[in-house]
Design a protein around this motif. Structure first.
Motif, short mmCIF file in Angstrom:
data_model
loop_
_atom_site.label_atom_id
_atom_site.label_comp_id
_atom_site.label_asym_id
_atom_site.label_seq_id
_atom_site.Cartn_x
_atom_site.Cartn_y
_atom_site.Cartn_z
N ALA A 265 4.57 72.15 25.66
CA ALA A 265 5.74 72.04 24.78
C ALA A 265 5.39 72.35 23.33
O ALA A 265 6.26 72.26 22.45
CB ALA A 265 6.34 70.64 24.88
N PHE A 266 4.15 72.73 23.06
CA PHE A 266 3.70 72.98 21.70
C PHE A 266 3.22 74.42 21.53
O PHE A 266 2.61 74.99 22.44
CB PHE A 266 2.54 72.04 21.33
CG PHE A 266 2.94 70.60 21.18
CD1 PHE A 266 3.08 70.04 19.93
CD2 PHE A 266 3.18 69.81 22.29
CE1 PHE A 266 3.46 68.71 19.78
CE2 PHE A 266 3.55 68.48 22.17
CZ PHE A 266 3.70 67.93 20.90
N LYS A 267 3.47 74.96 20.35
CA LYS A 267 2.82 76.19 19.93
C LYS A 267 1.62 75.79 19.09
O LYS A 267 1.75 74.99 18.16
CB LYS A 267 3.78 77.05 19.10
CG LYS A 267 3.14 78.32 18.55
CD LYS A 267 4.13 79.10 17.68
CE LYS A 267 3.46 80.32 17.06
NZ LYS A 267 4.43 81.06 16.18
N VAL A 268 0.44 76.30 19.42
CA VAL A 268 -0.78 75.86 18.75
C VAL A 268 -1.60 77.07 18.31
O VAL A 268 -1.37 78.20 18.75
CB VAL A 268 -1.64 74.97 19.67
CG1 VAL A 268 -0.88 73.73 20.11
CG2 VAL A 268 -2.14 75.74 20.89
N LYS A 269 -2.58 76.80 17.45
CA LYS A 269 -3.52 77.83 17.02
C LYS A 269 -4.88 77.21 16.80
O LYS A 269 -4.99 76.13 16.21
CB LYS A 269 -3.03 78.48 15.72
CG LYS A 269 -3.90 79.64 15.25
CD LYS A 269 -3.29 80.34 14.04
CE LYS A 269 -4.15 81.53 13.61
NZ LYS A 269 -3.52 82.25 12.47
N ARG A 270 -5.91 77.87 17.28
CA ARG A 270 -7.27 77.44 17.01
C ARG A 270 -7.65 77.84 15.59
O ARG A 270 -7.40 78.97 15.16
CB ARG A 270 -8.25 78.10 17.99
CG ARG A 270 -8.14 77.61 19.41
CD ARG A 270 -8.78 76.25 19.60
NE ARG A 270 -10.21 76.26 19.29
CZ ARG A 270 -10.95 75.17 19.07
NH1 ARG A 270 -10.40 73.96 19.12
NH2 ARG A 270 -12.24 75.27 18.83
N MET A 271 -8.23 76.92 14.85
CA MET A 271 -8.65 77.24 13.48
C MET A 271 -9.72 76.27 13.00
O MET A 271 -9.95 75.22 13.61
CB MET A 271 -7.45 77.25 12.52
CG MET A 271 -6.77 75.91 12.32
SD MET A 271 -5.37 76.00 11.15
CE MET A 271 -4.13 76.82 12.16
N ARG A 272 -10.35 76.63 11.92
CA ARG A 272 -11.28 75.74 11.25
C ARG A 272 -10.51 74.77 10.39
O ARG A 272 -9.61 75.15 9.61
CB ARG A 272 -12.25 76.53 10.37
CG ARG A 272 -13.27 75.68 9.61
CD ARG A 272 -14.35 75.16 10.51
NE ARG A 272 -15.16 74.13 9.86
CZ ARG A 272 -16.23 73.56 10.42
NH1 ARG A 272 -16.61 73.94 11.63
NH2 ARG A 272 -16.90 72.63 9.79
N VAL A 273 -10.82 73.47 10.52
CA VAL A 273 -10.22 72.45 9.66
C VAL A 273 -11.36 71.67 9.02
O VAL A 273 -12.16 71.03 9.71
CB VAL A 273 -9.31 71.49 10.46
CG1 VAL A 273 -8.74 70.43 9.52
CG2 VAL A 273 -8.17 72.26 11.14
N ASP A 274 -11.46 71.74 7.72
CA ASP A 274 -12.45 70.96 6.96
C ASP A 274 -11.73 69.87 6.19
O ASP A 274 -10.57 70.01 5.80
CB ASP A 274 -13.22 71.87 6.01
CG ASP A 274 -14.18 72.79 6.75
OD1 ASP A 274 -15.10 72.28 7.40
OD2 ASP A 274 -14.00 74.03 6.67
N ILE A 275 -12.43 68.77 5.97
CA ILE A 275 -11.86 67.60 5.29
C ILE A 275 -12.46 67.48 3.90
O ILE A 275 -13.68 67.41 3.75
CB ILE A 275 -12.11 66.30 6.08
CG1 ILE A 275 -11.70 66.48 7.55
CG2 ILE A 275 -11.37 65.14 5.44
CD1 ILE A 275 -10.25 66.81 7.78
N THR A 286 -6.66 68.18 4.59
CA THR A 286 -7.11 68.97 5.73
C THR A 286 -7.02 70.44 5.33
O THR A 286 -5.94 71.01 5.25
CB THR A 286 -6.25 68.68 6.97
OG1 THR A 286 -4.86 68.65 6.59
CG2 THR A 286 -6.63 67.35 7.60
N VAL A 287 -8.17 71.03 5.06
CA VAL A 287 -8.24 72.42 4.60
C VAL A 287 -8.24 73.31 5.84
O VAL A 287 -9.25 73.47 6.52
CB VAL A 287 -9.49 72.65 3.73
CG1 VAL A 287 -9.51 74.08 3.20
CG2 VAL A 287 -9.53 71.65 2.57
N CYS A 288 -7.08 73.87 6.14
CA CYS A 288 -6.86 74.61 7.38
C CYS A 288 -7.03 76.11 7.15
O CYS A 288 -6.29 76.71 6.35
CB CYS A 288 -5.47 74.32 7.93
SG CYS A 288 -5.18 72.57 8.28
#
Length: 335
Positions: A265-275, A286-288
């Motif tokens: 039910a979700f649209k998603v994307k793989r990405m780097r997330v830094d805090i 959250t630096v996406c």
């Protein structure tokens, strides 16, 4: 909802939270969605002190007829920072109503007398059989960070799904969301731990609004439990209107539970997330890396959209199941 899957085929969930108004509905969804098996609830300071949110968890589980679900009290403060609480949104009890009562009024029993991360480790390990257990975090990530740091052998046995963070504008900081801002160092540990991490950010949860139509669906029966659910949403609606100018309040935390039940039910994307942990202006951001420019490579799946109609179908169905067994509806009402 269809036929209930066999017990062994349900996705096992551990819910780590700071029970306020939307956490309460996350617990109900985790406890009554036919695709899930709720193993337990751990608490962490956030919406209110850890003692208060633990009482809220006990009260909600009692009211919702989920008496057998264990509650364990977790961390009272972030790893490296002073505790933050959020009475402006969730009231002095952390889960109170416009008439001055609170979810704590329904609390029965006591939390498990054990350190939270030790109990979480034992329970999750024993249930990570054919598939990993979903550790769903809807508060600060302090308990989760300690768990993955103390027990790295648990990493292949879990997936972490969290409500938190944002792609752009925050809520309690200009670019920071409250759960991540509450303990940035813990969030950094979780995002970099190596377990699969899915982030359901503000941009998605702000689309799941508790509109008058939703409240109307909770009025099909006149029962004490459904009355309590309406009171819960009405308090949340007033505070969100006064603080954030939302016409209708967003229901953040259940979206993370819904992701586990229904990821399609979700649209998603793989990405780097830094805090961000250093800046006094943006700690907890959250630096996406939306455009894939980071040399570090993706470390998280980030939800971009959700099927809100499907979410509300599941959420309302779970509330109605709870209503069928709630002790609040008993003529003797032992609560």
């Amino acid at each position: 909802m269809g036929e209930v899957p066999p017990h062994a085929d349900r996705k096992s969930v551990w819910l780590d939270c700071d029970p306020g108004h939307d956490d309460a509905l996350a617990i109900i969804l985790a406890g009554y969605d036919s695709r899930l098996r709720l193993l337990g609830v751990s608490t962490v300071a956030g919406n209110q002190t850890v003692e208060k949110v633990t009482l809220n968890a006990l009260g909600l589980l009692t009211a919702a007829g989920l008496h057998s679900i264990p509650v364990v009290q977790g961390q009272a403060k972030p790893l490296m920072r002073p505790a933050q609480i959020c009475p402006a949104i969730h009231g002095e009890s952390g889960l109170e109503f416009l008439d001055g009562s609170s979810m704590q009024d329904y609390a029965v029993g006591s939390p498990v007398n054990e350190k939270a991360v030790l109990y979480m480790h034992s329970c999750i390990s024993s249930h990570a059989e054919s598939q990993p257990v979903a550790l769903v975090c809807t508060g600060a990530l302090t308990n989760a960070a300690l768990l993955v740091s103390l027990f790295p052998e648990l990493l292949p046995k879990i997936e972490i799904v969290l409500m938190g963070g944002c792609l752009g504008t925050g809520n309690t900081g200009s670019v920071a969301e409250f759960n991540i801002q509450s303990d940035p160092e813990a969030a950094k540990i979780v995002f970099e731990c190596g377990a699969p991490v899915t982030m359901v950010p503000l941009e998605v949860t702000h689309t799941a609004l508790a509109t008058p139509a939703v409240l109307q669906r909770l009025s099909v029966r006149s029962t004490p439990f459904l009355g309590l659910m309406r009171k819960l949403l009405l308090f949340f609606a007033q505070t969100y209107r006064e603080v954030f100018s939302f016409e209708h309040p967003p229901l953040h935390d259940p979206l993370a539970v819904f992701y586990v039940a229904c990821p399609e039910a979700f649209k998603v994307k793989r990405m780097r997330v830094d805090i961000e942990t250093s800046s006094p202006l943006s700690a907890g951001q959250t630096v996406c890396d939306i455009w894939g420019r980071s040399p570090l490579g993706p470390n998280a799946t980030v939800a971009l959209e959700a099927d809100v109609d499907s979410f509300w179908e599941s959420m309302i169905a779970a509330v109605m199941k709870a209503d069928m067994v709630s002790p609040l509806n008993s003529p003797k009402n032992p609560v």
